[in-house]
Scaffold this motif. Structure first.
Motif, mmCIF file in Angstrom:
data_model
loop_
_atom_site.group_PDB
_atom_site.id
_atom_site.type_symbol
_atom_site.label_atom_id
_atom_site.label_comp_id
_atom_site.label_asym_id
_atom_site.label_seq_id
_atom_site.Cartn_x
_atom_site.Cartn_y
_atom_site.Cartn_z
ATOM 1 N N ASN A 66 0.847 -1.186 0.000
ATOM 2 C CA ASN A 66 0.000 0.000 0.000
ATOM 3 C C ASN A 66 0.887 1.242 0.000
ATOM 4 O OD1 ASN A 66 -2.103 -1.771 0.168
ATOM 5 N ND2 ASN A 66 -2.697 -1.247 2.253
ATOM 6 N N ASP A 84 -3.488 2.429 -3.131
ATOM 7 C CA ASP A 84 -3.800 3.319 -2.019
ATOM 8 C C ASP A 84 -3.794 2.577 -0.687
ATOM 9 O OD1 ASP A 84 -6.320 2.064 -1.687
ATOM 10 O OD2 ASP A 84 -7.324 3.515 -2.986
ATOM 11 N N THR A 86 -6.035 1.398 1.093
ATOM 12 C CA THR A 86 -6.967 0.270 1.209
ATOM 13 C C THR A 86 -6.562 -0.909 0.329
ATOM 14 O OG1 THR A 86 -8.447 0.987 -0.584
ATOM 15 C CG2 THR A 86 -8.808 1.951 1.608
ATOM 16 N N LYS A 88 -6.423 -0.663 -3.003
ATOM 17 C CA LYS A 88 -7.015 -0.490 -4.335
ATOM 18 C C LYS A 88 -5.986 0.118 -5.283
ATOM 19 C CE LYS A 88 -10.679 1.986 -6.829
ATOM 20 N NZ LYS A 88 -11.695 3.056 -6.732
ATOM 21 N N ASN A 90 -5.138 2.314 -8.560
ATOM 22 C CA ASN A 90 -5.743 3.460 -9.234
ATOM 23 C C ASN A 90 -4.812 3.991 -10.320
ATOM 24 O OD1 ASN A 90 -7.899 4.064 -6.933
ATOM 25 N ND2 ASN A 90 -5.911 3.922 -5.923
ATOM 26 N N SER A 125 -2.952 8.844 -1.609
ATOM 27 C CA SER A 125 -2.676 7.855 -2.664
ATOM 28 C C SER A 125 -3.952 7.398 -3.346
ATOM 29 C CB SER A 125 -1.930 6.658 -2.069
ATOM 30 O OG SER A 125 -2.663 6.081 -1.001
ATOM 31 N N ASP A 126 -5.113 7.776 -2.786
ATOM 32 C CA ASP A 126 -6.394 7.516 -3.441
ATOM 33 C C ASP A 126 -6.833 8.692 -4.303
ATOM 34 O OD1 ASP A 126 -6.964 9.382 -1.491
ATOM 35 O OD2 ASP A 126 -8.548 8.206 -0.521
ATOM 36 N N LYS A 128 -7.530 11.758 -3.421
ATOM 37 C CA LYS A 128 -8.400 12.754 -2.791
ATOM 38 C C LYS A 128 -7.578 13.887 -2.180
ATOM 39 C CE LYS A 128 -12.115 9.468 -1.810
ATOM 40 N NZ LYS A 128 -12.931 8.806 -0.746
ATOM 41 N N SER A 152 -9.244 10.865 -12.192
ATOM 42 C CA SER A 152 -8.985 9.458 -12.500
ATOM 43 C C SER A 152 -8.984 9.234 -14.005
ATOM 44 C CB SER A 152 -10.045 8.559 -11.862
ATOM 45 O OG SER A 152 -10.007 8.633 -10.454
#
Length: 444
Positions: A66, A84, A86, A88, A90, A125-126, A128, A152
């Motif tokens: 992560n 990220d 979590t 995930k 991206n 890292s997501d 946001k 994205s």
């Protein structure tokens, strides 16, 4: 009364020539050489191919933890590829929503957040927005709609550890797009019981030639013996591996412009084709690898994985060569006569130190920029590009080899025809009717 002029003797302006011409009855297939030099055609390729098709962005082994990230230039866009907090994966456009500066300027690494150096906006890292200097000067609901987050990439998906993005939200699903190529990707991915992994860094170089020439070259078995004669002689003289395994195999059209040649060859393969140069230690090692493949897949598939080679092309610009080592390669045109090439070595994550040593030796010896193959290929492609300077007098390239056969050999040209047929469908470049026979003298 004068007889009518023979068909096809009128000089045709170069701009009016069809780009792709095929006559299945006469077993002929030609491509106009202006497709390799025309700036308008390159613009059309970006509009209709690179902006619309699935493009390889990276491998799962690059984002293990992560916070891992990689930045790449994909079809002229700077892309941030992340895992990220979590877990995930991206893909974001690497441009700050504030004023457009690149948010991440490192090639790769691990980070919980990214701070734009221009005005200090911070993103997770997501993607946001986490904070911004002078936040008191913005309304409380400034980012309620997410407009201040990193943007994205419209589509992202993966198959067997290979991650792809697409800039067209309406593109067909990745599994449908990959079509018959999935079978050959499976053969590569099945070489590992845990995970295939990229080994070492990125190899990056430029070629002064049109990108489609590298596409043709990558799945062209016809040139190997001649262009790479030095390597063939090296195999004969130093490895003791030439006589037992001749070059033989088949080419396949995999649909959607993808193609592959699968063939036997005399070099050693660390997945489990032994050669005398590797000695008894290597023989014992590779017998264990093969035995495990048989246990997992049965002898027929194990033998195919271990002893067959594959040069695979995923339209429009991904090459996976599973030969004496595995290389993953992408390339993008920077001009009609120039491209940027990126390459990586791929290997089973769990393979032994011995196998890894010889795999990397094979990779650097033949596939790397300084190996036997790549300098030969670069010279050939650049020679072609220079040859296109005479396209006014010699406007056609011929890609007809093997058209008259039901089952083509690995050194026939079915694979290139699969690419060009899909290229023509995407670009909607003008195609000629079979009744119009292009001659080398048809030009203004």
């Amino acid at each position: 009364m004068n007889a009518p002029a023979p068909p096809n003797t009128r000089p045709i302006p170069l701009s009016e020539l069809p780009v792709v011409w095929s006559d299945k009855e006469k077993h002929r297939f030609k491509v106009a050489r202006r497709s390799f030099v025309d700036p308008e055609i390159l613009k059309t390729e970006y509009d209709t191919i690179f902006n619309k098709c699935w493009l390889y962005v990276g491998h799962e082994s690059e984002l293990v933890k992560n916070g891992d990230f990689v930045t790449r230039i994909i079809a002229k866009r700077s892309v941030l590829f992340t895992k990220d907090a979590t877990g995930k994966i991206n893909a974001f456009f690497n441009a700050c929503p504030h004023r457009g500066a690149q948010v991440c300027r490192e090639r790769k690494g691990n980070a919980k957040s990214f701070q734009c150096f221009y005005h200090g906006w911070v993103f997770g890292s997501d993607g946001k927005l986490k904070s911004q200097p002078g936040s008191e000067c913005y309304p409380d609901d400034f980012n309620a709609d997410g407009q201040a987050n990193l943007v994205s990439v419209p589509r992202i998906d993966s198959y067997r550890g290979f991650w792809f993005i697409c800039f067209d939200r309406e593109v067909q699903s990745l599994p449908d797009y990959l079509a018959g190529a999935k079978e050959w990707i499976d053969i590569v991915a099945d070489q590992s019981e845990t995970m295939m992994t990229l080994v070492g860094g990125t190899q990056e170089y430029q070629i002064r030639a049109n990108w489609k020439l590298l596409t043709e070259n990558s799945i062209d078995g016809y040139h190997a013996i001649n262009t790479h004669a030095t390597y063939v002689d090296y195999l004969k003289n130093s490895q003791g591996s030439m006589s037992p395994v001749p070059f033989e195999g088949t080419g396949y059209d995999l649909g959607n412009g993808h193609a592959v040649i699968e063939y036997r060859a005399p070099w050693g393969r660390p997945v489990a084709q032994w050669i005398p140069l590797w000695g008894e230690e290597g023989k014992v090692e590779l017998e264990k690898v093969h035995a495990r493949l048989v246990e997992r897949f049965g002898k027929e598939r194990a033998d195919r994985i271990a002893f067959s080679n594959r040069n695979m092309f995923i339209f429009p610009n991904l090459v996976i060569n599973d030969i004496m080592a595995i290389t993953v390669r992408t390339y993008y045109p920077t001009a009609p006569d120039a491209m940027q090439v990126f390459g990586w070595a791929l290997a089973p994550n769990e393979e032994s130190t011995w196998a890894r040593k010889y795999r990397l030796s094979n990779f650097l010896e033949f596939l790397g920029p300084g190996g036997f193959a790549t300098p030969d290929d670069v010279e050939a492609l650049e020679q072609c590009q220079r040859g296109f300077e005479s396209m006014l007098e010699a406007p056609w390239s011929d890609i007809s080899k093997g058209m008259k056969k039901e089952k083509v050999n690995y050194d026939d040209e079915l694979q290139m025809r699969a690419f060009w047929t899909r290229w023509q469908e995407c670009t909607k470049a003008r195609a000629a009717a079979p009744s119009v026979v292009p001659n080398q003298g048809d030009q203004a």
